[in-house]
Design a protein around this motif. Sequence first.
Motif, short mmCIF file in Angstrom:
data_model
loop_
_atom_site.label_atom_id
_atom_site.label_comp_id
_atom_site.label_asym_id
_atom_site.label_seq_id
_atom_site.Cartn_x
_atom_site.Cartn_y
_atom_site.Cartn_z
N PHE A 178 -7.45 -5.67 -1.36
CA PHE A 178 -6.89 -4.63 -2.22
C PHE A 178 -5.39 -4.86 -2.34
O PHE A 178 -4.74 -5.19 -1.34
CB PHE A 178 -7.12 -3.24 -1.62
CG PHE A 178 -8.51 -2.72 -1.74
CD1 PHE A 178 -8.97 -2.15 -2.92
CD2 PHE A 178 -9.38 -2.78 -0.66
CE1 PHE A 178 -10.26 -1.66 -3.02
CE2 PHE A 178 -10.67 -2.29 -0.75
CZ PHE A 178 -11.11 -1.73 -1.94
N ILE A 179 -4.84 -4.65 -3.53
CA ILE A 179 -3.40 -4.71 -3.72
C ILE A 179 -2.96 -3.41 -4.39
O ILE A 179 -3.46 -3.07 -5.47
CB ILE A 179 -2.96 -5.91 -4.57
CG1 ILE A 179 -3.28 -7.22 -3.85
CG2 ILE A 179 -1.47 -5.84 -4.88
CD1 ILE A 179 -2.94 -8.46 -4.65
N PHE A 180 -2.05 -2.69 -3.75
CA PHE A 180 -1.50 -1.47 -4.31
C PHE A 180 -0.02 -1.69 -4.63
O PHE A 180 0.76 -2.10 -3.76
CB PHE A 180 -1.68 -0.30 -3.34
CG PHE A 180 -3.11 0.08 -3.11
CD1 PHE A 180 -3.79 0.87 -4.04
CD2 PHE A 180 -3.79 -0.36 -1.98
CE1 PHE A 180 -5.12 1.21 -3.83
CE2 PHE A 180 -5.12 -0.02 -1.78
CZ PHE A 180 -5.79 0.77 -2.70
N ASP A 181 0.34 -1.42 -5.87
CA ASP A 181 1.71 -1.60 -6.35
C ASP A 181 2.44 -0.26 -6.23
O ASP A 181 2.10 0.71 -6.93
CB ASP A 181 1.67 -2.07 -7.80
CG ASP A 181 3.05 -2.37 -8.38
OD1 ASP A 181 4.06 -2.00 -7.75
OD2 ASP A 181 3.10 -2.96 -9.47
N VAL A 182 3.45 -0.19 -5.35
CA VAL A 182 4.17 1.07 -5.15
C VAL A 182 5.60 1.00 -5.70
O VAL A 182 6.46 1.77 -5.31
CB VAL A 182 4.18 1.46 -3.65
CG1 VAL A 182 2.76 1.64 -3.14
CG2 VAL A 182 4.91 0.43 -2.79
N ARG A 183 5.83 0.08 -6.63
CA ARG A 183 7.17 -0.07 -7.21
C ARG A 183 7.57 1.12 -8.08
O ARG A 183 8.73 1.27 -8.44
CB ARG A 183 7.25 -1.36 -8.03
CG ARG A 183 7.28 -2.62 -7.18
CD ARG A 183 7.26 -3.88 -8.02
NE ARG A 183 5.97 -4.06 -8.70
CZ ARG A 183 5.66 -5.11 -9.45
NH1 ARG A 183 6.56 -6.08 -9.63
NH2 ARG A 183 4.46 -5.21 -10.01
N CYS A 184 6.59 1.98 -8.42
CA CYS A 184 6.90 3.17 -9.22
C CYS A 184 7.57 4.27 -8.41
O CYS A 184 8.07 5.25 -8.96
CB CYS A 184 5.63 3.71 -9.87
SG CYS A 184 4.36 4.20 -8.68
N LEU A 185 7.61 4.13 -7.09
CA LEU A 185 8.17 5.17 -6.22
C LEU A 185 9.69 5.03 -6.08
O LEU A 185 10.25 3.96 -6.32
CB LEU A 185 7.51 5.08 -4.84
CG LEU A 185 5.99 5.30 -4.81
CD1 LEU A 185 5.46 5.11 -3.41
CD2 LEU A 185 5.63 6.68 -5.35
N PRO A 186 10.36 6.11 -5.69
CA PRO A 186 11.82 6.05 -5.49
C PRO A 186 12.20 4.93 -4.54
O PRO A 186 11.51 4.69 -3.53
CB PRO A 186 12.14 7.43 -4.89
CG PRO A 186 11.03 8.31 -5.36
CD PRO A 186 9.81 7.45 -5.43
N ASN A 187 13.30 4.25 -4.85
CA ASN A 187 13.69 3.05 -4.12
C ASN A 187 15.01 3.27 -3.38
O ASN A 187 16.07 3.38 -4.01
CB ASN A 187 13.82 1.87 -5.08
CG ASN A 187 13.99 0.54 -4.36
OD1 ASN A 187 14.08 0.50 -3.14
ND2 ASN A 187 14.03 -0.54 -5.12
N PRO A 188 14.98 3.30 -2.04
CA PRO A 188 16.22 3.48 -1.27
C PRO A 188 17.17 2.28 -1.34
O PRO A 188 18.30 2.36 -0.85
CB PRO A 188 15.72 3.70 0.16
CG PRO A 188 14.38 3.09 0.19
CD PRO A 188 13.79 3.25 -1.18
N HIS A 189 16.73 1.20 -1.96
CA HIS A 189 17.60 0.04 -2.13
C HIS A 189 18.88 0.40 -2.88
O HIS A 189 19.94 -0.21 -2.67
CB HIS A 189 16.85 -1.06 -2.88
CG HIS A 189 17.70 -2.24 -3.26
ND1 HIS A 189 18.00 -3.25 -2.36
CD2 HIS A 189 18.32 -2.56 -4.43
CE1 HIS A 189 18.77 -4.15 -2.96
NE2 HIS A 189 18.96 -3.76 -4.23
N TYR A 190 18.79 1.41 -3.74
CA TYR A 190 19.93 1.78 -4.57
C TYR A 190 20.85 2.79 -3.89
O TYR A 190 21.80 3.27 -4.50
CB TYR A 190 19.43 2.34 -5.91
CG TYR A 190 18.69 1.30 -6.70
CD1 TYR A 190 19.35 0.23 -7.29
CD2 TYR A 190 17.30 1.37 -6.83
CE1 TYR A 190 18.66 -0.75 -7.99
CE2 TYR A 190 16.60 0.40 -7.55
CZ TYR A 190 17.29 -0.66 -8.11
OH TYR A 190 16.61 -1.62 -8.81
#
Length: 282
Positions: A178-190
């Motif tokens: 299974f692969i779940f893409d969570v890139r739509c979530l808020p990103n603390p990188h910024y």
Amino acid sequence: MQLILISGLSGSGKSVALRSLEDAGFFCVDNLPATMLSDAMALYRNYGYQQIAISVDTRSHPTLGALPLQMKALREAGIDVRLFFLEAKQPVLVKRFSETRRSHPLAGMGLSLEECIEMEMELLAAIAELGIRMDTSELSANTLKSWVRQLVDSDGNRLTLLFQSFGFKHGVPLDADFIFDVRCLPNPHYIAELRPLTGKDQPIIDYFASEPKVAEMIADIRSLLLKWLPEFKLENRSYLTVAIGCTGGQHRSVFIAETLARAFEHEQVLLRHRQLQRNGCD
């Protein structure tokens, strides 16, 4: 008796895996024709060996068709048989062969290195489905050894639920079910003060705890796995790999993989962070 079969693509780390098992006390055999497995195990049993590791790959490719029946017969004889299939992305394999200046086992057929790799993938496609697949594209030798030992130490009679985080910018792992893409979530990188941290650090944990969409994503993934995990168990699956991906594999995917691993702690769970180990953080 326990038998660990090591197979996979040339250059993917099979020798490293076999050496790690030898260091763990296994009696190891490299490049045994698949047709000889049953006879060899009977011989090893007579000599009192209890833990055996055998490499079976395209160096003896005319015998590979016998592997499924050989594994079935050995299991019916009461032997704990597991197969680890190692693989890596083609550019990585090409680079490894170039660096070591080794020839590919299929090179004698007059093919280019890329063609050899493609042919080997085709020859081993059916074998890959017989066990747990391990994508070694970004793994150090020490990390691979550690992962192999973790799998050996797990209970082979129970399904192992393996959660792993990764970064899409480094490529999708080959070994995921299974692969779940969570890139739509808020990103603390910024957020400057959070950027150097990982999803295992408390400030990141606190940040995600305040984001409802993160909890919602985790609940949805957990719900899907709870619904379908019993069906995978009925199929006698030994391993199920759930990959969680964000952009860099540092924050969101790590936090969610950690949270899911805790949510399924009643199962047999392994947890891996592909990018953190690469960056020396894990």
